[in-house]
Design a protein around this motif. Structure first.
Motif, PDB file in Angstrom:
ATOM      1  N   CYS A  85      -5.300  17.469  -3.544  1.00  0.00           N
ATOM      2  CA  CYS A  85      -4.550  18.320  -5.233  1.00  0.00           C
ATOM      3  C   CYS A  85      -5.447  18.991  -5.630  1.00  0.00           C
ATOM      4  CB  CYS A  85      -3.811  17.062  -6.016  1.00  0.00           C
ATOM      5  SG  CYS A  85      -2.842  16.245  -6.066  1.00  0.00           S
ATOM      6  N   GLN A  86      -6.210  18.505  -6.568  1.00  0.00           N
ATOM      7  CA  GLN A  86      -7.160  19.518  -6.971  1.00  0.00           C
ATOM      8  C   GLN A  86      -7.431  20.914  -5.808  1.00  0.00           C
ATOM      9  OE1 GLN A  86     -10.392  17.673  -8.410  1.00  0.00           O
ATOM     10  NE2 GLN A  86      -9.078  16.639 -10.249  1.00  0.00           N
ATOM     11  N   GLU A  87      -7.824  20.532  -4.459  1.00  0.00           N
ATOM     12  CA  GLU A  87      -7.938  21.801  -4.077  1.00  0.00           C
ATOM     13  C   GLU A  87      -6.718  22.677  -3.349  1.00  0.00           C
ATOM     14  OE1 GLU A  87      -9.389  20.861   0.686  1.00  0.00           O
ATOM     15  OE2 GLU A  87      -7.431  20.587   0.555  1.00  0.00           O
ATOM     16  N   ALA A  88      -5.558  21.984  -3.541  1.00  0.00           N
ATOM     17  CA  ALA A  88      -4.342  22.563  -3.507  1.00  0.00           C
ATOM     18  C   ALA A  88      -3.892  23.134  -5.190  1.00  0.00           C
ATOM     19  CB  ALA A  88      -3.664  22.268  -3.251  1.00  0.00           C
ATOM     20  N   VAL A 123       1.084  -1.363  -0.033  1.00  0.00           N
ATOM     21  CA  VAL A 123      -0.128  -0.351   0.216  1.00  0.00           C
ATOM     22  C   VAL A 123       0.749   1.081  -0.335  1.00  0.00           C
ATOM     23  CG1 VAL A 123      -0.128  -0.019   2.676  1.00  0.00           C
ATOM     24  CG2 VAL A 123      -1.900   1.230   0.918  1.00  0.00           C
ATOM     25  N   THR A 124       0.330   2.380  -0.658  1.00  0.00           N
ATOM     26  CA  THR A 124       1.449   3.704  -0.732  1.00  0.00           C
ATOM     27  C   THR A 124       0.805   4.846  -0.197  1.00  0.00           C
ATOM     28  OG1 THR A 124       1.174   3.345  -3.001  1.00  0.00           O
ATOM     29  CG2 THR A 124       1.874   5.528  -2.476  1.00  0.00           C
ATOM     30  N   GLU A 125       1.932   4.870   1.076  1.00  0.00           N
ATOM     31  CA  GLU A 125       1.833   5.593   2.059  1.00  0.00           C
ATOM     32  C   GLU A 125       1.983   7.166   1.947  1.00  0.00           C
ATOM     33  OE1 GLU A 125       3.854   4.177   5.527  1.00  0.00           O
ATOM     34  OE2 GLU A 125       2.176   2.579   5.594  1.00  0.00           O
ATOM     35  N   GLY A 126       1.335   8.588   2.765  1.00  0.00           N
ATOM     36  CA  GLY A 126       1.638   9.484   2.335  1.00  0.00           C
ATOM     37  C   GLY A 126       0.544  10.771   2.565  1.00  0.00           C
ATOM     38  N   LEU A 127      -0.256  10.027   3.069  1.00  0.00           N
ATOM     39  CA  LEU A 127      -1.167  11.391   3.010  1.00  0.00           C
ATOM     40  C   LEU A 127      -1.461  11.635   4.610  1.00  0.00           C
ATOM     41  CD1 LEU A 127      -4.873   8.775   1.520  1.00  0.00           C
ATOM     42  CD2 LEU A 127      -3.963  10.658   1.025  1.00  0.00           C
ATOM     43  N   ASP A 128      -0.946  11.487   5.096  1.00  0.00           N
ATOM     44  CA  ASP A 128      -0.791  12.001   6.752  1.00  0.00           C
ATOM     45  C   ASP A 128       0.356  13.059   6.314  1.00  0.00           C
ATOM     46  OD1 ASP A 128      -1.987  10.388   7.761  1.00  0.00           O
ATOM     47  OD2 ASP A 128      -0.286   9.715   9.103  1.00  0.00           O
ATOM     48  N   GLY A 129      -0.192  14.695   6.223  1.00  0.00           N
ATOM     49  CA  GLY A 129       0.322  15.695   6.316  1.00  0.00           C
ATOM     50  C   GLY A 129       0.609  16.180   4.840  1.00  0.00           C
ATOM     51  N   LEU A 130      -0.234  15.119   3.912  1.00  0.00           N
ATOM     52  CA  LEU A 130      -0.520  16.186   2.412  1.00  0.00           C
ATOM     53  C   LEU A 130      -0.965  17.448   2.191  1.00  0.00           C
ATOM     54  CD1 LEU A 130       0.560  14.837  -0.463  1.00  0.00           C
ATOM     55  CD2 LEU A 130      -1.591  14.031  -0.851  1.00  0.00           C
ATOM     56  N   ARG A 131      -1.866  17.597   2.786  1.00  0.00           N
ATOM     57  CA  ARG A 131      -2.358  19.143   2.172  1.00  0.00           C
ATOM     58  C   ARG A 131      -1.143  20.004   2.158  1.00  0.00           C
ATOM     59  NH1 ARG A 131      -7.650  19.481   4.707  1.00  0.00           N
ATOM     60  NH2 ARG A 131      -8.451  19.576   3.303  1.00  0.00           N
ATOM     61  N   GLU A 132      -0.396  20.734   4.017  1.00  0.00           N
ATOM     62  CA  GLU A 132       0.399  21.178   3.620  1.00  0.00           C
ATOM     63  C   GLU A 132       1.467  21.049   2.665  1.00  0.00           C
ATOM     64  OE1 GLU A 132      -2.124  20.503   6.752  1.00  0.00           O
ATOM     65  OE2 GLU A 132      -1.017  18.970   6.206  1.00  0.00           O
ATOM     66  N   ARG A 133       1.982  19.681   2.326  1.00  0.00           N
ATOM     67  CA  ARG A 133       2.936  19.805   1.391  1.00  0.00           C
ATOM     68  C   ARG A 133       2.580  20.355  -0.029  1.00  0.00           C
ATOM     69  NH1 ARG A 133       3.133  14.392   3.360  1.00  0.00           N
ATOM     70  NH2 ARG A 133       3.527  13.335   1.414  1.00  0.00           N
ATOM     71  N   LEU A 134       1.575  19.358  -0.172  1.00  0.00           N
ATOM     72  CA  LEU A 134       1.154  20.579  -1.335  1.00  0.00           C
ATOM     73  C   LEU A 134       0.386  21.740  -1.310  1.00  0.00           C
ATOM     74  CD1 LEU A 134      -1.750  17.896  -1.857  1.00  0.00           C
ATOM     75  CD2 LEU A 134       0.143  17.957  -3.157  1.00  0.00           C
ATOM     76  N   GLU A 136       3.069  24.236  -0.115  1.00  0.00           N
ATOM     77  CA  GLU A 136       4.481  24.018  -0.474  1.00  0.00           C
ATOM     78  C   GLU A 136       4.794  24.085  -1.307  1.00  0.00           C
ATOM     79  OE1 GLU A 136       9.136  23.121   1.944  1.00  0.00           O
ATOM     80  OE2 GLU A 136       7.258  21.838   2.564  1.00  0.00           O
ATOM     81  N   TYR A 137       4.521  22.623  -1.643  1.00  0.00           N
ATOM     82  CA  TYR A 137       5.145  23.055  -3.372  1.00  0.00           C
ATOM     83  C   TYR A 137       4.720  23.113  -4.242  1.00  0.00           C
ATOM     84  CZ  TYR A 137       6.865  17.682  -1.298  1.00  0.00           C
ATOM     85  OH  TYR A 137       7.772  16.848  -1.291  1.00  0.00           O
ATOM     86  N   ARG A 138       3.078  23.928  -4.034  1.00  0.00           N
ATOM     87  CA  ARG A 138       3.219  24.447  -5.106  1.00  0.00           C
ATOM     88  C   ARG A 138       3.001  25.877  -4.769  1.00  0.00           C
ATOM     89  NH1 ARG A 138       0.047  28.296  -7.621  1.00  0.00           N
ATOM     90  NH2 ARG A 138      -1.166  27.542  -9.418  1.00  0.00           N
ATOM     91  N   GLU A 139       3.741  26.967  -3.868  1.00  0.00           N
ATOM     92  CA  GLU A 139       5.081  27.604  -3.643  1.00  0.00           C
ATOM     93  C   GLU A 139       6.275  27.529  -4.452  1.00  0.00           C
ATOM     94  OE1 GLU A 139       4.596  30.841  -1.861  1.00  0.00           O
ATOM     95  OE2 GLU A 139       2.140  29.961  -1.883  1.00  0.00           O
ATOM     96  N   GLY A 142       6.493  26.207  -6.887  1.00  0.00           N
ATOM     97  CA  GLY A 142       6.445  25.747  -8.364  1.00  0.00           C
ATOM     98  C   GLY A 142       5.792  25.332  -8.667  1.00  0.00           C
ATOM     99  N   ALA A 143       5.392  24.330  -8.619  1.00  0.00           N
ATOM    100  CA  ALA A 143       4.676  22.490  -8.787  1.00  0.00           C
ATOM    101  C   ALA A 143       3.487  23.023  -9.742  1.00  0.00           C
ATOM    102  CB  ALA A 143       4.862  21.662  -8.443  1.00  0.00           C
ATOM    103  N   ARG A 144       2.813  22.471 -10.896  1.00  0.00           N
ATOM    104  CA  ARG A 144       1.736  22.658 -11.244  1.00  0.00           C
ATOM    105  C   ARG A 144       1.063  21.565 -11.090  1.00  0.00           C
ATOM    106  NH1 ARG A 144       2.476  26.468  -9.171  1.00  0.00           N
ATOM    107  NH2 ARG A 144       2.842  28.369  -9.824  1.00  0.00           N
ATOM    108  N   PHE A 145       1.685  20.527 -10.963  1.00  0.00           N
ATOM    109  CA  PHE A 145       0.799  18.899 -11.020  1.00  0.00           C
ATOM    110  C   PHE A 145       1.804  18.478 -10.113  1.00  0.00           C
ATOM    111  CE2 PHE A 145       3.820  18.615 -14.690  1.00  0.00           C
ATOM    112  CZ  PHE A 145       4.112  17.037 -14.386  1.00  0.00           C
ATOM    113  N   ALA A 146       1.127  17.217  -9.667  1.00  0.00           N
ATOM    114  CA  ALA A 146       1.710  16.719  -8.765  1.00  0.00           C
ATOM    115  C   ALA A 146       1.764  14.652  -9.056  1.00  0.00           C
ATOM    116  CB  ALA A 146       1.150  16.096  -7.180  1.00  0.00           C
ATOM    117  N   LYS A 147       2.066  13.647  -8.164  1.00  0.00           N
ATOM    118  CA  LYS A 147       1.710  12.337  -8.521  1.00  0.00           C
ATOM    119  C   LYS A 147       2.148  11.567  -7.251  1.00  0.00           C
ATOM    120  CE  LYS A 147       5.307   9.048  -9.498  1.00  0.00           C
ATOM    121  NZ  LYS A 147       5.841   8.641 -10.035  1.00  0.00           N
ATOM    122  N   TRP A 148       1.402  10.302  -7.788  1.00  0.00           N
ATOM    123  CA  TRP A 148       0.964   9.238  -6.403  1.00  0.00           C
ATOM    124  C   TRP A 148       1.270   7.985  -7.157  1.00  0.00           C
ATOM    125  CZ3 TRP A 148      -0.057   9.665  -1.082  1.00  0.00           C
ATOM    126  CH2 TRP A 148      -0.504   8.911  -0.822  1.00  0.00           C
TER     127      TRP A 148
END
Length: 336
Positions: free
Chosen positions: A167-170, A113-124, A126-129, A131-137
């Motif tokens: 992602c879409q929310e961010a 199983v892929t992990e990483g949902l904890d704290g994802l909203r905050e990370r997204l 930051e990544y947008r800040e 310069g990222a415009r898309f993401a991958k999981w």
């Protein structure tokens, strides 16, 4: 690029003649790549290798976006510019891998199983800040005796959909990657059955979690024989079964399918992509998000030596050009 709507970013990533470079290998995976050319994996060598790819002149003619790793999106090029600026200067859209990798799935033997949902909203955010415009999981589905279980497919699909909604929310376009692995001796029909079930489950979860299909991309495996299967399906069979599977499962609202290369050689992945694009018009763009199948020749040519940078960039440019031709259905083996 910075103020583009999500739908515009999704469409730009699958623009004609273009596809995505996956340069988001984790520190462990990039170490294996560098080990293969006897180069130590340090923050500097990892930066040098990725900068080599990202600064290749004319790469923007064939590459629409690049998926970066957490370390890379924070690094500066040798000239002091952030690597994201280097990418944007080529007209390429920066993206980011946001999952935390796979762990064994509880109460299931041999499934992940892929992990990483904890704290994802905050990370997204930051990544947008950054310069990222898309993401991958990436979710991983293996085929072996008795697996995958529907439990494994359900859990991973649920996580993919939660990630996509966040992602879409961010303000980031989610690339949804459910990968049915090539590893094993299963035949192409077993791969078809598992891929079909996985995609149906993924889109059901995306619907439940209100993900806007026009604002996402799908990054799936091709329907292909297992790497140890004694009878390997030919190019035409891979292309036709893959497309048939996707016609059954992927809504027309999705702007594009960016296939992963998943252990195929550069030429094999290119031939399969080309055959699919020659089979007519489909509701979605059929493009690529290749890692190894865009990088293998460049890595081998570079060998970790500064004097080989130019030759390695030429190798990368050549491979990207051939992959772009395949994305338009215009590749021929004599172009190699």
């Amino acid at each position: 690029m910075d103020d583009m709507e999500l739908e515009d970013v999704a469409k730009a990533l699958v623009a004609p003649s273009k596809g995505i470079l996956a340069a988001d290998e984790s520190t462990g995976t990039i170490k294996k790549r560098l080990d293969s050319i006897n180069t130590p994996s340090t923050e500097e060598t990892r930066r040098d290798y990725r900068e080599l790819l990202l600064s290749t002149k004319g790469a923007g003619d064939f590459i629409s976006g690049v998926i970066l790793y957490d370390e890379t999106i924070r690094q500066k090029a040798t000239d002091g510019r952030p690597l994201t600026e280097l990418i944007k200067a080529q007209g390429i859209i920066p993206g980011i891998k946001v999952d935390k990798g796979t762990k064994p799935l509880a109460f299931s033997d041999g499934e992940l199983v892929t992990e990483g949902l904890d704290g994802l909203r905050e990370r997204l955010n930051e990544y947008r800040e950054l310069g990222a415009r898309f993401a991958k999981w990436r979710a991983v589905i293996a085929i072996k005796d008795g697996i995958p279980s529907q439990y494994c497919i359900d859990v991973n699909s649920h996580a993919l959909a939660r990630y996509a909604a966040l992602c879409q929310e961010a303000g980031l376009v989610p690339i949804v990657e459910p990968e049915v692995l090539m590893d094993g001796d299963h035949n192409i029909d077993e791969c078809y059955a598992v891929t079909e079930t996985t995609l149906k489950t993924v889109f059901d979860e995306l619907y439940q979690q209100r993900v806007v299909l026009e604002q996402m991309l799908l990054k799936p495996n091709m329907v292909i024989s297992g790497s140890d299967c004694p009878e390997q399906a030919d190019v035409e069979e891979v292309a036709s079964k893959t497309l048939y599977c996707f016609e059954q499962t992927v809504p027309a609202a999705v702007p594009g399918i960016v296939f992963l290369s998943g252990g195929q050689s550069e030429q094999q992945a290119t031939m399969h992509l080309n055959a699919m694009n020659q089979m007519g018009k489909f509701p979605w763009e059929i493009s690529y998000s290749f890692g190894r199948a865009l990088q293998a020749s460049a890595l081998k040519t570079w060998q970790g030596k500064p004097e080989n940078v130019e030759a390695a960039q030429a190798a990368f440019h050549h491979r990207a050009k051939l992959t772009s031709a395949a994305r338009d259905g215009e590749y021929r083996p004599d172009m190699e």
